[in-house]
Design a protein around this motif. Structure first.
Motif, mmCIF file in Angstrom:
data_model
loop_
_atom_site.group_PDB
_atom_site.id
_atom_site.type_symbol
_atom_site.label_atom_id
_atom_site.label_comp_id
_atom_site.label_asym_id
_atom_site.label_seq_id
_atom_site.Cartn_x
_atom_site.Cartn_y
_atom_site.Cartn_z
ATOM 1 N N ALA A 229 33.500 44.568 46.484
ATOM 2 C CA ALA A 229 32.405 43.594 46.521
ATOM 3 C C ALA A 229 31.364 43.925 45.461
ATOM 4 O O ALA A 229 31.252 45.073 45.018
ATOM 5 C CB ALA A 229 31.753 43.562 47.903
ATOM 6 N N VAL A 230 30.611 42.893 45.081
ATOM 7 C CA VAL A 230 29.472 43.052 44.172
ATOM 8 C C VAL A 230 28.210 42.850 44.992
ATOM 9 O O VAL A 230 28.095 41.862 45.737
ATOM 10 C CB VAL A 230 29.516 42.025 43.022
ATOM 11 N N LEU A 231 27.261 43.769 44.881
ATOM 12 C CA LEU A 231 26.035 43.708 45.669
ATOM 13 C C LEU A 231 24.868 43.222 44.815
ATOM 14 O O LEU A 231 24.683 43.658 43.684
ATOM 15 C CB LEU A 231 25.706 45.092 46.239
ATOM 16 N N ASN A 232 24.065 42.343 45.404
ATOM 17 C CA ASN A 232 22.847 41.867 44.761
ATOM 18 C C ASN A 232 21.763 41.782 45.822
ATOM 19 O O ASN A 232 21.512 40.727 46.399
ATOM 20 C CB ASN A 232 23.067 40.502 44.108
ATOM 21 N N GLY A 233 21.150 42.931 46.084
ATOM 22 C CA GLY A 233 20.157 42.974 47.151
ATOM 23 C C GLY A 233 20.821 42.715 48.492
ATOM 24 O O GLY A 233 21.778 43.369 48.879
ATOM 25 N N LYS A 234 20.332 41.700 49.214
ATOM 26 C CA LYS A 234 20.899 41.366 50.518
ATOM 27 C C LYS A 234 22.180 40.549 50.408
ATOM 28 O O LYS A 234 22.884 40.352 51.400
ATOM 29 C CB LYS A 234 19.865 40.580 51.345
ATOM 30 N N THR A 236 25.975 39.683 49.174
ATOM 31 C CA THR A 236 27.219 40.369 48.860
ATOM 32 C C THR A 236 28.257 39.360 48.410
ATOM 33 O O THR A 236 28.457 38.333 49.067
ATOM 34 C CB THR A 236 27.766 41.125 50.088
ATOM 35 N N LEU A 237 28.887 39.639 47.293
ATOM 36 C CA LEU A 237 29.962 38.796 46.791
ATOM 37 C C LEU A 237 31.265 39.556 46.982
ATOM 38 O O LEU A 237 31.571 40.488 46.236
ATOM 39 C CB LEU A 237 29.750 38.466 45.311
ATOM 40 N N LYS A 238 32.024 39.168 47.997
ATOM 41 C CA LYS A 238 33.260 39.876 48.304
ATOM 42 C C LYS A 238 34.377 39.396 47.388
ATOM 43 O O LYS A 238 34.503 38.196 47.114
ATOM 44 C CB LYS A 238 33.650 39.655 49.769
ATOM 45 N N LEU A 239 35.191 40.339 46.921
ATOM 46 C CA LEU A 239 36.292 40.042 46.011
ATOM 47 C C LEU A 239 37.607 40.134 46.783
ATOM 48 O O LEU A 239 37.963 41.201 47.274
ATOM 49 C CB LEU A 239 36.293 41.028 44.835
ATOM 50 N N SER A 258 24.592 31.829 48.019
ATOM 51 C CA SER A 258 23.349 32.600 47.994
ATOM 52 C C SER A 258 23.386 33.689 46.935
ATOM 53 O O SER A 258 22.345 34.034 46.360
ATOM 54 C CB SER A 258 23.089 33.221 49.371
ATOM 55 N N PHE A 259 24.568 34.236 46.667
ATOM 56 C CA PHE A 259 24.685 35.280 45.641
ATOM 57 C C PHE A 259 24.303 34.724 44.272
ATOM 58 O O PHE A 259 23.518 35.336 43.540
ATOM 59 C CB PHE A 259 26.119 35.818 45.606
ATOM 60 N N ARG A 277 28.631 45.264 36.189
ATOM 61 C CA ARG A 277 28.788 46.610 35.619
ATOM 62 C C ARG A 277 28.309 47.691 36.575
ATOM 63 O O ARG A 277 28.988 48.719 36.755
ATOM 64 C CB ARG A 277 28.004 46.699 34.309
ATOM 65 N N ASP A 278 27.153 47.495 37.203
ATOM 66 C CA ASP A 278 26.496 48.565 37.958
ATOM 67 C C ASP A 278 26.651 48.460 39.467
ATOM 68 O O ASP A 278 26.405 49.444 40.171
ATOM 69 C CB ASP A 278 24.991 48.589 37.626
ATOM 70 N N SER A 279 27.026 47.280 39.964
ATOM 71 C CA SER A 279 26.969 47.080 41.422
ATOM 72 C C SER A 279 28.273 46.566 42.013
ATOM 73 O O SER A 279 28.267 45.883 43.039
ATOM 74 C CB SER A 279 25.831 46.108 41.758
ATOM 75 N N THR A 280 29.401 46.860 41.358
ATOM 76 C CA THR A 280 30.703 46.530 41.923
ATOM 77 C C THR A 280 31.257 47.782 42.599
ATOM 78 O O THR A 280 31.372 48.837 41.968
ATOM 79 C CB THR A 280 31.682 46.031 40.851
#
Length: 338
Positions: A229-234, A236-239, A258-259, A277-280
């Motif tokens: 998943a990729v995180l962006n604060g609250k 979450t983008l699940k892969l 929302s992501f 790059r940084d949050s996966t």
């Protein structure tokens, strides 16, 4: 992703300006001179493309060509070095200066060349890893790639890992590497400024060197499956993994408006690039809870490849990349400039 391979292949370059004579560039240039001395090139031209430039080192692609311009590319050489009757042509999408068409003709007289030799995009190339200080380098060819890989991206060459990923090398491989990815959009509006409103999903691939990794055992369980998943604060983008081909996990993100809505209006693309790059992360269930592990990032693509519902592809360059380089009108303007 398969529909965009040619675009990615020719427009995924980055690095430092050769005018500054960085240690890595100087080492790469000397490597080509050594190869010319050994008779490795029958061609008049040798293209030196800086594909990756990071805090650890740089990765270059070296390829013979019958022209100072890579076939099917709008990329123009930024610098030409003549050595023993051959021309070493440096390409870099982040270099803001470039030779004019007239300068290129004056240096090489390539308009009068008659060589029509065809070169194999896989077998007639070398990749060169160079440390940041230029003191160490490793030259590889297609035979040095992971034998199970299909596309010859830099990250499938074990000998190049030490120039790309911190604390990694042939004996200590990266666990997972986020490779290329593209953005899916609806057909409403494809302009760069409004594209954020039309983002629907991210597709891409994750390379894995070890097919016996615990992930492939844990994924068979029904409960507490591992996931990416990729995180962006609250948000979450699940892969979701769709298939596994040639040491790559191919994924599509789950719907998550929302992501994408949480991305800033300004510098949207750089922010999304930084998140990838940084949050996966890879999430694995351990001792009653999920632990997250960051993925290594290939740093290979300097463009977002965008696809609409008709599977048409176009690209959005990241900050620092010359945007007009992909514009055919810009190429013609360069070619016909006085």
């Amino acid at each position: 992703m398969r529909y965009c391979i040619l675009i990615i292949l020719f427009f995924s370059l980055s690095g430092c300006q050769p005018d500054k004579e960085s240690p890595a560039y100087s080492t790469a240039l000397q490597q080509i001179r050594d190869m010319i001395d050994k008779g490795d090139f029958s061609s008049k031209y040798v293209i030196l493309e800086e594909m990756i430039s990071g805090t650890i080192g740089s990765i270059y692609r070296i390829s013979p060509q019958n022209s100072p311009i890579v076939e099917w590319s709008l990329e123009r050489p930024k610098k030409v070095t003549k050595y023993k009757g051959k021309f070493i042509c440096y390409a870099n999408l982040k270099t803001q200066t470039e030779l004019s068409y007239k300068e290129l003709v004056a240096l090489t007289d390539f308009e009068n060349d008659t060589d029509s030799t065809s070169y194999d995009v896989d077998k007639d190339i070398w990749l060169l890893g160079v440390s940041k200080n230029g003191k160490k380098h490793t030259l590889v060819d297609y035979k040095d790639a992971d034998a199970r890989a299909f596309d010859l991206y830099p990250f499938v060459f074990p000998k190049l890992w030490e120039y790309m990923f911190k604390d990694c090398n042939e004996t200590n491989p990266p666990r997972f590497v986020l490779g290329g990815y593209s953005l899916d959009v609806d057909d409403a509006d494809k302009s760069k400024d409004s594209l954020k409103k039309h983002l629907e999903a991210i597709r891409g691939n994750i390379y894995f060197p070890n097919s016996d990794d615990e992930y492939f055992t844990e994924s068979k369980k029904e409960k507490n499956k591992p996931f990416f998943a990729v995180l962006n604060g609250k948000d979450t983008l699940k892969l979701v993994m769709e298939e596994t081909i040639y040491q790559h996990l191919y994924f599509e993100s789950t719907p998550s408006p929302s992501f994408f809505e949480a991305l800033p209006e300004d510098e949207t693309w750089n922010r999304l690039y930084n998140l990838m790059r940084d949050s996966t992360f890879y999430f694995q269930y351990e001792a009653g809870k999920y632990e997250k592990y960051p993925l290594f990032y290939s740093n290979y693509d300097q463009y977002f490849i965008v696809r609409d519902k008709s599977r048409n592809c176009y690209s959005i360059p990241l900050e620092g990349v010359i945007e007009d380089i992909m514009n055919f009108e810009s190429y013609e303007k360069w070619r016909n400039a006085e």
